[in-house]
Structure formats: C-alpha cells, structure tokens
Design a protein around this motif. Structure first.
Motif, PDB file in Angstrom:
ATOM      1  N   THR A 170       3.071  -1.827  -4.239  1.00  0.00           N
ATOM      2  CA  THR A 170       2.363  -0.458  -4.246  1.00  0.00           C
ATOM      3  C   THR A 170       0.880  -0.741  -5.058  1.00  0.00           C
ATOM      4  OG1 THR A 170       3.789   0.473  -6.356  1.00  0.00           O
ATOM      5  CG2 THR A 170       4.899   0.219  -4.650  1.00  0.00           C
ATOM      6  N   GLY A 171       0.712   0.830  -4.768  1.00  0.00           N
ATOM      7  CA  GLY A 171      -1.071   1.614  -5.214  1.00  0.00           C
ATOM      8  C   GLY A 171      -1.928   0.436  -4.303  1.00  0.00           C
ATOM      9  N   GLU A 172      -3.266   0.673  -4.655  1.00  0.00           N
ATOM     10  CA  GLU A 172      -4.424   0.041  -4.009  1.00  0.00           C
ATOM     11  C   GLU A 172      -4.137  -1.190  -3.182  1.00  0.00           C
ATOM     12  OE1 GLU A 172      -9.432  -1.320  -4.611  1.00  0.00           O
ATOM     13  OE2 GLU A 172      -7.648  -0.286  -6.426  1.00  0.00           O
ATOM     14  N   ASP A 192      -1.428  -0.813  -0.974  1.00  0.00           N
ATOM     15  CA  ASP A 192      -2.370  -0.326   0.735  1.00  0.00           C
ATOM     16  C   ASP A 192      -3.084  -1.486   1.281  1.00  0.00           C
ATOM     17  OD1 ASP A 192      -0.794   2.003  -0.367  1.00  0.00           O
ATOM     18  OD2 ASP A 192      -2.631   2.289  -1.227  1.00  0.00           O
ATOM     19  N   ARG A 242      10.131   1.417  -2.590  1.00  0.00           N
ATOM     20  CA  ARG A 242       9.894   1.562  -4.210  1.00  0.00           C
ATOM     21  C   ARG A 242       9.402   0.485  -4.618  1.00  0.00           C
ATOM     22  NH1 ARG A 242      14.744   1.413  -7.175  1.00  0.00           N
ATOM     23  NH2 ARG A 242      16.075   1.094  -5.232  1.00  0.00           N
ATOM     24  N   GLU A 243       8.687   0.867  -6.282  1.00  0.00           N
ATOM     25  CA  GLU A 243       8.140  -0.987  -6.541  1.00  0.00           C
ATOM     26  C   GLU A 243       9.726  -1.276  -6.824  1.00  0.00           C
ATOM     27  OE1 GLU A 243       5.235  -2.383  -9.916  1.00  0.00           O
ATOM     28  OE2 GLU A 243       5.209  -0.217  -9.084  1.00  0.00           O
TER      29      GLU A 243
END
Length: 561
Positions: A220-222, A225, A308-309
């Motif tokens: 997840t996160g940068e 993305d 989700r992670e």
C-alpha cells in the motif's frame, strides 16, 4: 451459477474462494489431484495437445450448462480461444483475453516487443549475437517458458559460455535481457468483460520456490500507488492490442532511486490467476462476487485500491485417498469378447447355402462354375481375403450373373444364429469380476437385431448386468444416431450400472472410435489386441488411443481389487 475451471491441479484456495459465489466444476488431465476434492463436480479431460480436448470441453459445458469458463494453464489458451464462439452459442462465456493478447503473454519475445512499442518500462532486450559478455549481468529465458523453468542467470563470461552450450542443446528459442536487481512484485488484476480494470492489487514476492510464491505481502502507500499507476498504463496499452478480460497477472521490479523516485520495470504478463492470488482475496479483492456480477450482465464498479496490507505465509497440506476401486467393467463385443470372424463365416456359410437352394431352379447358369454351397462359400472367402467386408454379395452375384437381390443375402446374413464362444480370457475376467462384486456390461455398435443375435448366442444378457447396442437408442431430434464415439450410450450404461465414469473401465479393440468418449467422460480405457480381427493392425488416430493396451484380458485381473 456454474463456473468451469480447467487444469485445477492443486489450486485449492482459488477454488474455495470462487465457491463463495459459484458452483465449481473442475477439469484436469489427471484424476489424481487435490483440487478435485473441493469441487462440486469433476471431469477428467484429454491433455490440451490432444485433438479430443476441444470436444471434451464443449461436452462438459453443454452437459453442465456452464455459465463461465476460466482456464488456469497457459498451453490451453490457444485451443480455448479457437472455440470461443462455440462456447458462446451454448451460453458459456470464456473468461480469457483475446488471442492477440494471449499471444503476447505466452511468448516472451512478443512481450518484449509490446513493452518497446508502448514505452513500458522494462529490461533491455539484446539480440543473441550481441551477448558477448559486455552486457553482464544477463538473464536468458525460454520464450515459451513458465515460472522459473529453463532460466539462466548469468553473471560471468564462464556462466555465459555454459548457458550458450546448454541452450544450444535444448533446441528451444530464448530471449536475452539485462538482469534487473531489486524487489520483485506481482500485480493481481481482474478486468470486466469489456477490459475495464476492477481490481489491481500489487504484492511483494518475499520468498519464491521453483517459481511459486510461498511468502508474499500486499503493498500500500506511495509504492503501491506507483505500481498501480504504472499497471494502469500497462493495461491501457494492452487494450490497444486486443480485448482483455478476466484475471491477469503482471510482474515487475520496483526500486527507489537516490532522489526518492520509485522506478518500476515490468518483466512479464500472464492471462490467468497468479499462484499467490489468494493473498489478494484475503486482502479484500472479492473476485468471486465481481465475476458473478459480470456473468449476470451487471456493470461492475472499479474497486481499485480497495484492499488492505497483509502478509501471507503459505504451508503445505495434503489430501489422502485410498486406491481407486473399480466398480464396473464395460466391454465392446466384436473381437473383444469373441472372434467376430466366427459369426461372419457362419453367416456367409448360411448365405451360400441359401444361394445354392435358390439357383437350383434358375435358368441361364454357368455350368463351368461351382454352384454348390461349398463353391459359393469358397468364392465369398476369396473375396473376403481380397477385398475385405463390404460388397461381397454384390460382387459374387455380378461375377456369377445371378439375378437375385443382394438384399436377400444380406437378410440371411443378419438372421443367422450361429454358435459362438467367448474368448477364454474374456470369460475368466468376467467370472473374476462377478466374484468380486464388480458390475459388468456390454456396449456395442452395429445393427441392433444383429448384435442381439450375437448376445443371445453368447448368453451375454444372462451373464452380464446390462447390455446395450447403440442402435437400440434410435436417433436424436436431428436424426443423428448415437453410435460411437457419442458419449450418450456410454453415459447410459454408466447410469444403468449406477457408477461414475472414473469407477469404470471400457475395454474394446477399435482404436478409431471406442475410446474417444472415455477421454471425454474421464473413464479408464483398455485396448485388447487380438491375433485376428479387422482392427488388429490398425493404428489409433491422434487423440483416439486407449489409456493402455493389453494382449490378454487376464492382464486386468490385478485391477480388480
């Protein structure tokens, strides 16, 4: 709704997820696979290289009224794409990208050309002659390879020389690329039937064994993305080459530069579920519900980023099965249970005697010819040896200039009730089967009246549990008969005996048509080779052979556990 999955192997977690929304029918070339124990129905099918494969798939889809078909094994894709319209006509949607996209995914050279065409970040590809050691490290991959099979990672001139030598002897075509370092990621993608992405879930390949991920974590996160953004560009480009739909798996490396920029380099695409896709399911990607909505004709809203992670740690489990128990033996008749020439020669003898009686009062005969029953029979035998069966009566009447309808002789032939005897090995196998409580049946082609005369002569309707001549079934609504290789009579015998296809063995001698339905239904099959008979030296057409051959039916006694 019903979903057919092929090459199910050990994809148990995949099946369990999809069963939340579908009735799952599984198919595989082997009956010994763990996933079949988790299906709602299973069919053994021929290998995809077998000419009978396509017909087997179509038969399953028609019989089970399959709504969607998802293949799990790349070599099947080309065969399935070729029958996409046939499947559509019977109401089955093939959830697989177009043949253009499949070609790009199945050939790593075409994959590299696709990357270059759309400026998709990817490793540099080199011509083989340019691999002189100046571009190390390198990776060499078979263009048609799967997983980590056949891959060479080359870090030195010596390893390069060894790779060249091994590749030369392999006879396979390879692609040569720069060896990219860094963390490797898989992106699980699900697109709707129009090619719009529904899910894009990136996950890191933490640990891989023999090309299969055993530890993986969603991202997840940068970083997540960025990979999703690059994957969108990848998919948009791929849609320009052909229609994409259903599950896809992308693979890439992603590294952070000194300036903090995340660089993604794609290396592969597969038009199927990835081995680690259960992680994406658990992280929130509900493929089963989305696929069901698609097949119901609903517009599925994109759910990108809706996960989700999560870390996945895989471990081994097993299915334990007792040895397969045979519950039925199904026999062909002619040259399987008895010597067909015994019937034919007796019938020719009867026809010769009939002819001798008829011409005793006929005029314009040839006194130089032997017009006795023995003479006619000997002439029939000469024609039989020279021309085989087919037009013996027509030829004899023409050669003797006898004005009697050939149909009269045919009727005598078909009405003959000779004495026949079971082959010794056949009688012994049937006796052993009955002693062990194994059911026995007969399934034969041919004119019903004639075949039942043979059954009576051999006492088969009293000896066996069920007897069927395919001619007994008449014709379908379109006027087609149910002769072999139709699966209909085979299934009727199985139903009459109350056994499943995988619990029975079909035994016959005709390699051209006896065993095709067995492959489609998942029934074991045995070809008996006799020392006489029409098919004794005939070779099986591609895809029509039995699973095994024997020279004596007593070789099957060990199967009767």
């Amino acid at each position: 709704m019903k979903l057919l999955l092929t090459a199910i192997g050990k994809r148990v977690q995949l099946l369990q997820h999809l069963k939340s929304a579908f009735t799952i029918i599984g198919a595989d070339a082997s009956t010994d696979n763990a996933a079949r124990e988790f299906t709602d129905g299973f069919y053994q099918i021929p290998r995809c290289s077998d000419p009978a494969y396509k017909e087997a798939i179509l038969t399953i889809c028609k019989r089970e009224k399959i709504d969607g078909l998802i293949p799990l094994y790349e070599p099947e894709f080309a065969a399935l794409v070729s029958i996409r319209e046939d499947l559509r006509e019977m109401g089955t949607t093939l959830i697989l990208s177009s043949d253009e996209v499949v070609a790009i995914s199945n050939d790593k050279m075409k994959t590299a050309e696709f990357f270059a065409k759309y400026n998709i970040p990817a490793p540099i590809t080199y011509r083989e002659e340019a691999c002189d050691g100046s571009h190390l490290p390198l990776i060499a991959k078979p263009v048609d390879g799967m997983g980590s099979e056949g891959i060479f990672r080359i870090n030195s001139p010596e390893e390069l020389r060894n790779a060249f030598e091994e590749i030369k002897h392999s006879g396979r075509k390879y692609i040569w690329q720069e060896l990219v370092r860094g963390l490797e990621y898989t992106i699980d993608v699900l697109c709707d039937l129009e090619g719009e992405p529904i899910y894009i879930v990136p996950r890191r390949r933490v640990e891989v064994r023999s090309g299969e991920v055993v530890k993986s974590a969603t991202v997840t996160g940068e970083l997540g993305d960025t990979i999703i953004k690059e994957s969108r560009h990848f998919l948009e480009s791929l849609r320009k080459e052909g229609r994409i739909c259903g599950p896809l798996t992308l693979q890439c490396f992603a590294n952070e530069t000194e300036s903090g920029e995340i660089c993604v380099s794609f290396i592969e695409i597969n038009c199927r579920f990835g081995g680690g896709v259960p992680l994406s399911f658990e992280a929130g990607a509900d493929y089963a519900s989305a696929l069901k909505e698609m097949l119901e004709g609903e517009k599925v809203s994109p759910r990108i980023g809706d996960y989700r992670e999560l870390l996945m740690l895989r471990y081994d489990q097993a299915v334990y099965k007792a040895p397969r128990k045979i519950k039925a033996l199904i026999f062909d008749l002619d040259d399987t249970l008895y010597r067909e020439e015994d019937y034919a020669f007796a019938a020719y003898r009867a026809a010769a005697e009939y002819l001798a009686d008829q011409i005793s009062v006929s005029a314009a005969l040839h006194p130089e010819k032997d017009l006795s029953a023995d003479g006619f029979f000997d002439y029939m035998m000469m024609l039989y040896e020279r021309d085989g069966r087919g037009h013996i009566f027509d030829q004899l009447l023409k050669d003797y200039d006898i004005q009697i309808p050939a149909a009269d002789l045919v009727e005598v032939y078909r009405s003959t009730r000779p004495q026949l005897t079971l082959y010794e090995d056949a009688a012994e196998l049937i006796k052993a089967a009955k002693k062990k409580g194994i059911k026995t049946a007969l399934l034969t082609d041919g004119m019903s009246r004639v075949q039942h005369v043979k059954m009576d002569a051999l006492g088969l309707e009293e000896l066996l549990d069920y007897c069927l001549a395919t001619d007994d079934l008449g014709t379908d609504p379109e006027g087609n008969d149910y002769g072999k290789p139709s699966t209909v009579p085979y299934q009727k015998v199985l139903d009459a005996l109350g056994v499943k296809a995988e619990e029975a063995i079909y035994i016959g001698d005709n390699p051209r048509k006896d065993f095709i339905a067995c492959k489609i239904l998942g029934m074991d099959s045995v070809r008996i080779h006799r020392d006489s008979g029409y098919f004794m030296e005939k070779e099986a057409d591609p895809g029509c052979n039995a699973r095994r051959d024997v020279n004596d039916l007593r070789e099957l006694l060990s199967d009767l556990r």
